[in-house]
Design an enzyme around this catalytic site. Structure first.
Site, PDB file in Angstrom:
ATOM      1  N   LYS A 136       0.826  -1.205   0.000  1.00  0.00           N
ATOM      2  CA  LYS A 136       0.000   0.000   0.000  1.00  0.00           C
ATOM      3  C   LYS A 136       0.868   1.267   0.000  1.00  0.00           C
ATOM      4  CE  LYS A 136      -4.116  -2.160   0.724  1.00  0.00           C
ATOM      5  NZ  LYS A 136      -3.666  -3.558   0.570  1.00  0.00           N
TER       6      LYS A 136
HETATM    7  C1  LIG Z   1      -4.170  -4.665  -0.092  1.00  0.00           C
HETATM    8  C2  LIG Z   1      -3.344  -5.889  -0.193  1.00  0.00           C
HETATM    9  C3  LIG Z   1      -3.582  -6.867  -1.192  1.00  0.00           C
HETATM   10  C4  LIG Z   1      -4.727  -6.765  -2.170  1.00  0.00           C
HETATM   11  O1  LIG Z   1      -4.536  -5.765  -3.146  1.00  0.00           O
HETATM   12  P1  LIG Z   1      -5.763  -5.249  -4.014  1.00  0.00           P
HETATM   13  O2  LIG Z   1      -5.243  -4.086  -4.773  1.00  0.00           O
HETATM   14  O3  LIG Z   1      -6.822  -4.843  -3.018  1.00  0.00           O
HETATM   15  O4  LIG Z   1      -6.201  -6.370  -4.877  1.00  0.00           O
HETATM   16  C5  LIG Z   1      -2.739  -7.969  -1.245  1.00  0.00           C
HETATM   17  N1  LIG Z   1      -1.736  -8.121  -0.354  1.00  0.00           N
HETATM   18  C6  LIG Z   1      -1.483  -7.225   0.619  1.00  0.00           C
HETATM   19  C7  LIG Z   1      -0.376  -7.484   1.576  1.00  0.00           C
HETATM   20  C8  LIG Z   1      -2.265  -6.063   0.733  1.00  0.00           C
HETATM   21  O5  LIG Z   1      -2.009  -5.181   1.717  1.00  0.00           O
END
Ligand SMILES: *Cc1c(COP(=O)(O)O)cnc(C)c1O
Length: 513
Positions: A116
């Site tokens: 993120k």
């Molecule tokens: C948010 C997240 C995901 C999922 O990503 P999306 O863009 O919502 O599909 C996968 N792995 C981790 C560690 C995340 O924080």
């Protein structure tokens, strides 16, 4: 600068919007999501040329193609601060060759050790820049208060991204019963003068419902308005969070060619551990820009509504129950960004609007044959059980000496199952230490049943990480920001009652602090 404007997927916003409009608005009136009216194409020579640029420069180059309406010099300056010393790797998003055919794109070198950060170290800068530009042009504008309900990763990354940014404040609510001790510590020790963090008595649903109710409460909104504040959610449907994610796919291809992992122009497959569909959608846009991506492989955990959709063309959330998994950031029933994919496949806002209202009304929808065929040409999917995902961590560690977190392990397994002749880029979304307890379990006690051994059960999150690092003879180091968590003061100990009133009171008292 290429001029690209933005439209919404449901065709209900009559106006073409600029990039910064989409960042400030977040979601279109009528619930649609903003998408570029056309996707810029990047010739292969330009993609490969990125190898000579820093990551910040790569981002600025790609932003200019998407018609970002911020002065190019300012974009460059913002990217330098978004992708610099705050990451613990000079490549920012490096590609690691784990085997000859399996390459891993590490997206967790940022301050919170999860992917993120790739978007949230960048988007808040664009957000406050967009406000400053409007104020400088004489517009009267409120400041923004970002409210977030989080099940863990997003909250910390958003706090870190918005901390001390001009014209914004951020308050995060997390379920007191629903985050790991390590995640709680990451949040309650957050630095910054414009940040607040509250636990909510209850689970993530309670927490999210309370925050949603606060957004919808007119009295609350007008009390904030009196203080010159407007609410914003800055969540993953904001185009300002998606664009930064396109950058690393283009960048990764340039790196793979430079490292000899793929011949220039030759296709790769990309495998993405998926929740809200934002990350994999960015890969779809990169493919549309001309990055030689053959197939996108969508990886789910036991909450596999998406991979069922990719297999059947039917999206159905009826009679699905939410399963707890070792990869909680992929635990989701409604993948909001799927709407953008459906729009790109049909380019027809009325059709998209129809499907989305069916989903809201009936809990399911089915796409037509042509759309399904177009989808299958690009995207395949599969899902991995809880137990398998932990076994993968153990297997890849013992065979390759590479330590995966549980989310990346899901993608690794799907990549192995679905891969054909092309090299695969497995997208790694979290540092293993962020989910240290499950990694410890995977390495240590899978063969002894599903419980932590007594010697580990009493350890704090941070102590457990040290133990994993020890087990790997230090090959898997704990990121400094996590290792030091036990030493930081807990600034935000408060836990409030679930429900709208508890959340609203917390925000108002925080404003009067
Ligand atoms: C948010 C997240 C995901 C999922 O990503 P999306 O863009 O919502 O599909 C996968 N792995 C981790 C560690 C995340 O924080």
């Amino acid at each position: 600068m290429a001029s690209i404007s933005y439209r919404d997927t449901r065709g209900l916003d009559p106006m073409p919007r600029t990039f910064t409009d989409t960042v400030i608005k977040g979601i279109a009136p009528g619930g649609g999501l903003y998408v570029p009216e056309r996707v810029p194409v990047m010739p292969l020579g330009d993609i490969l040329g990125l190898r000579r640029l820093s990551y910040a420069e790569r981002a600025a180059r790609i932003y200019s193609l998407f018609g970002v309406d911020v002065h190019p010099e300012q974009v460059s300056a913002l990217m330098e601060s978004a992708y610099g010393e705050n990451f613990d790797h000079p490549g920012i998003a490096p590609v690691v060759e784990v085997t000859a055919d399996m390459h891993v794109l590490e997206l967790w070198h940022g301050p919170t050790s999860a992917f993120k950060d790739m978007a949230l170290q960048c988007m808040p800068l664009l957000f406050s820049e967009a406000i400053s530009m409007r104020l400088a042009a004489g517009e009267k504008l409120d400041d923004y208060l970002v409210l977030v309900a989080t099940s863990g990763d997003t909250g910390k990354a958003a706090l870190e991204g918005f901390a001390d940014r001009a014209h914004t404040g951020i308050v995060v609510f997390y379920p007191a019963d629903g985050v790991s001790e390590l995640q709680r510590k990451q949040m309650v020790t957050q630095r910054g003068d414009n940040v607040g963090v509250f636990g909510v008595r209850g689970n993530f649903d309670d927490c999210q419902n309370a925050v949603k109710a606060a957004f919808a409460d007119e009295t609350f909104n007008s009390r904030l308005h009196e203080r010159g504040l407007r609410l914003s959610s800055a969540n993953s449907i904001n185009w300002g969070r998606l664009l930064p994610q396109i950058v690393y796919y283009v960048s990764a291809y340039a790196d793979m060619v430079a490292q000899g992992g793929v011949a220039p122009g030759h296709d790769i497959d990309v495998c993405v551990p998926t929740g809200n569909f934002g990350n994999i959608l960015a890969g779809f846009y990169a493919r549309k820009m001309g990055v030689p991506i053959g197939r996108l492989l969508c990886a789910s955990n036991e909450n596999n509504v998406l991979t069922d959709f990719i297999a059947t063309g039917v999206y159905d959330i009826r009679s699905r129950t939410f399963v707890t998994t070792p990869s909680p950031s992929m635990d989701i029933l409604i993948s909001s960004n799927l709407e953008r994919l459906l729009f790109e496949l049909t380019r027809d806002p009325e059709t998209v609007r129809g499907w989305m209202s069916e989903l809201e009304r009936d809990g399911h929808f089915q796409v037509d044959r042509e759309t399904f065929a177009a989808l299958r040409e690009v995207i395949l999917g599969d899902w991995v059980s809880n137990e398998e995902s932990l076994e993968v961590i153990e297997r890849v560690w013992s065979e390759e000496r590479y330590l995966l977190d549980p989310h990346t392990a899901v993608a690794w397994e799907v990549a192995e199952r679905l891969r054909a002749d092309d090299p695969v880029l497995v997208v790694s979304t979290a540092h293993w230490a962020k989910f240290g307890a499950d990694v410890y379990k995977a390495l240590n006690c899978l063969r002894h049943g599903d419980v932590l051994p007594a010697d580990a059960a009493d350890l704090s999150g941070v102590e457990l990480l040290a133990k994993v690092a020890e087990m790997t003879s230090g090959a898997a180091a704990v990121p400094r920001a996590l290792a030091e968590l036990d030493q930081l003061p807990e600034r935000f100990p408060a836990v409030v009652d679930a429900g709208r009133d508890g959340v609203e009171r917390a925000v108002l008292e925080w404003l009067d602090r």
